[in-house]
Design a protein around this motif. Sequence first.
Motif, PDB file in Angstrom:
ATOM      1  N   GLU A   1     -11.049  -4.169   0.069  1.00 42.71           N
ATOM      2  CA  GLU A   1     -10.213  -3.909  -1.106  1.00 42.71           C
ATOM      3  C   GLU A   1      -8.771  -3.606  -0.685  1.00 42.71           C
ATOM      4  O   GLU A   1      -7.823  -4.171  -1.243  1.00 42.71           O
ATOM      5  N   LEU A   2      -8.613  -2.715   0.296  1.00 44.69           N
ATOM      6  CA  LEU A   2      -7.268  -2.362   0.759  1.00 44.69           C
ATOM      7  C   LEU A   2      -6.588  -3.547   1.433  1.00 44.69           C
ATOM      8  O   LEU A   2      -5.398  -3.800   1.218  1.00 44.69           O
ATOM      9  N   TYR A   3      -7.333  -4.286   2.245  1.00 42.63           N
ATOM     10  CA  TYR A   3      -6.755  -5.449   2.908  1.00 42.63           C
ATOM     11  C   TYR A   3      -6.307  -6.483   1.877  1.00 42.63           C
ATOM     12  O   TYR A   3      -5.220  -7.052   1.988  1.00 42.63           O
TER      13      TYR A   3
ATOM     14  N   LEU B   1     -10.052   3.117   8.636  1.00 44.77           N
ATOM     15  CA  LEU B   1     -11.219   2.255   8.482  1.00 44.77           C
ATOM     16  C   LEU B   1     -11.184   1.097   9.478  1.00 44.77           C
ATOM     17  O   LEU B   1     -12.208   0.721  10.055  1.00 44.77           O
ATOM     18  N   ASP B   2     -10.005   0.533   9.685  1.00 45.51           N
ATOM     19  CA  ASP B   2      -9.849  -0.621  10.565  1.00 45.51           C
ATOM     20  C   ASP B   2     -10.152  -0.263  12.023  1.00 45.51           C
ATOM     21  O   ASP B   2     -10.607  -1.106  12.782  1.00 45.51           O
ATOM     22  N   ASN B   3      -9.905   0.968  12.396  1.00 43.07           N
ATOM     23  CA  ASN B   3     -10.123   1.395  13.778  1.00 43.07           C
ATOM     24  C   ASN B   3     -11.533   1.902  14.052  1.00 43.07           C
ATOM     25  O   ASN B   3     -11.872   2.168  15.202  1.00 43.07           O
ATOM     26  N   LEU B   4     -12.344   2.046  13.015  1.00 43.06           N
ATOM     27  CA  LEU B   4     -13.728   2.485  13.211  1.00 43.06           C
ATOM     28  C   LEU B   4     -14.575   1.323  13.728  1.00 43.06           C
ATOM     29  O   LEU B   4     -14.333   0.171  13.376  1.00 43.06           O
ATOM     30  N   PRO B   5     -15.569   1.619  14.541  1.00 41.76           N
ATOM     31  CA  PRO B   5     -16.469   0.540  14.966  1.00 41.76           C
ATOM     32  C   PRO B   5     -17.238   0.012  13.757  1.00 41.76           C
ATOM     33  O   PRO B   5     -17.471   0.734  12.793  1.00 41.76           O
ATOM     34  N   ALA B   6     -17.597  -1.229  13.824  1.00 39.83           N
ATOM     35  CA  ALA B   6     -18.315  -1.866  12.705  1.00 39.83           C
ATOM     36  C   ALA B   6     -19.781  -1.459  12.727  1.00 39.83           C
ATOM     37  O   ALA B   6     -20.680  -2.274  12.891  1.00 39.83           O
ATOM     38  N   LEU B   7     -20.007  -0.154  12.572  1.00 42.00           N
ATOM     39  CA  LEU B   7     -21.360   0.380  12.564  1.00 42.00           C
ATOM     40  C   LEU B   7     -21.597   1.172  11.289  1.00 42.00           C
ATOM     41  O   LEU B   7     -20.686   1.804  10.763  1.00 42.00           O
TER      42      LEU B   7
ATOM     43  N   ARG C   1     -17.893   1.505   3.053  1.00 37.06           N
ATOM     44  CA  ARG C   1     -16.737   1.513   3.950  1.00 37.06           C
ATOM     45  C   ARG C   1     -16.141   0.115   4.108  1.00 37.06           C
ATOM     46  O   ARG C   1     -14.929  -0.072   4.035  1.00 37.06           O
ATOM     47  N   GLU C   2     -17.000  -0.879   4.331  1.00 40.63           N
ATOM     48  CA  GLU C   2     -16.518  -2.253   4.491  1.00 40.63           C
ATOM     49  C   GLU C   2     -15.922  -2.788   3.183  1.00 40.63           C
ATOM     50  O   GLU C   2     -14.927  -3.501   3.201  1.00 40.63           O
TER      51      GLU C   2
ATOM     52  N   LEU D   1       0.835  -1.195   0.000  1.00 38.74           N
ATOM     53  CA  LEU D   1       0.000   0.000   0.000  1.00 38.74           C
ATOM     54  C   LEU D   1       0.871   1.248   0.000  1.00 38.74           C
ATOM     55  O   LEU D   1       2.021   1.211   0.427  1.00 38.74           O
ATOM     56  N   SER D   2       0.303   2.349  -0.453  1.00 39.70           N
ATOM     57  CA  SER D   2       0.976   3.640  -0.349  1.00 39.70           C
ATOM     58  C   SER D   2       0.778   4.173   1.067  1.00 39.70           C
ATOM     59  O   SER D   2      -0.019   3.632   1.836  1.00 39.70           O
ATOM     60  N   ILE D   3       1.457   5.252   1.409  1.00 43.97           N
ATOM     61  CA  ILE D   3       1.266   5.852   2.730  1.00 43.97           C
ATOM     62  C   ILE D   3      -0.178   6.328   2.891  1.00 43.97           C
ATOM     63  O   ILE D   3      -0.782   6.172   3.960  1.00 43.97           O
ATOM     64  N   GLU D   4      -0.751   6.861   1.823  1.00 48.78           N
ATOM     65  CA  GLU D   4      -2.142   7.324   1.879  1.00 48.78           C
ATOM     66  C   GLU D   4      -3.099   6.149   2.093  1.00 48.78           C
ATOM     67  O   GLU D   4      -4.050   6.237   2.878  1.00 48.78           O
ATOM     68  N   GLU D   5      -2.861   5.052   1.382  1.00 49.11           N
ATOM     69  CA  GLU D   5      -3.712   3.875   1.534  1.00 49.11           C
ATOM     70  C   GLU D   5      -3.542   3.256   2.929  1.00 49.11           C
ATOM     71  O   GLU D   5      -4.515   2.774   3.516  1.00 49.11           O
TER      72      GLU D   5
END
Length: 100
Positions: free
Chosen positions: A67-69, A36-42, A61-62, A25-29
Amino acid sequence: MNDPAHHLPRRYFVDENGRRVLVGLSIEETFEFETLDNLPALEEGGERAAWEENGIPTTTRERRWLELYGKHDRAWRQWMVETESDRRLSLPFISQLRVS
């Protein structure tokens, strides 16, 4: 006591500016993925984010997280294969002594 974290392959590298970046990934990604990973799954309305029965996420969001993962995981797995191959090629030859 053994620390298992010291035996796990690293998923980050340090770029030329000293920033931790996920492999592939890039630094931005990386920043976007970690956010995204730190947001609650809501979902936006506060309800639990859902995935369809076939494992496909239902929210934008998910889907973006997945996609990034996926991009990171594919690059990391390739890096692991290459690293293991390089490590095996650089092992010194050890001759076995025969005892008579």
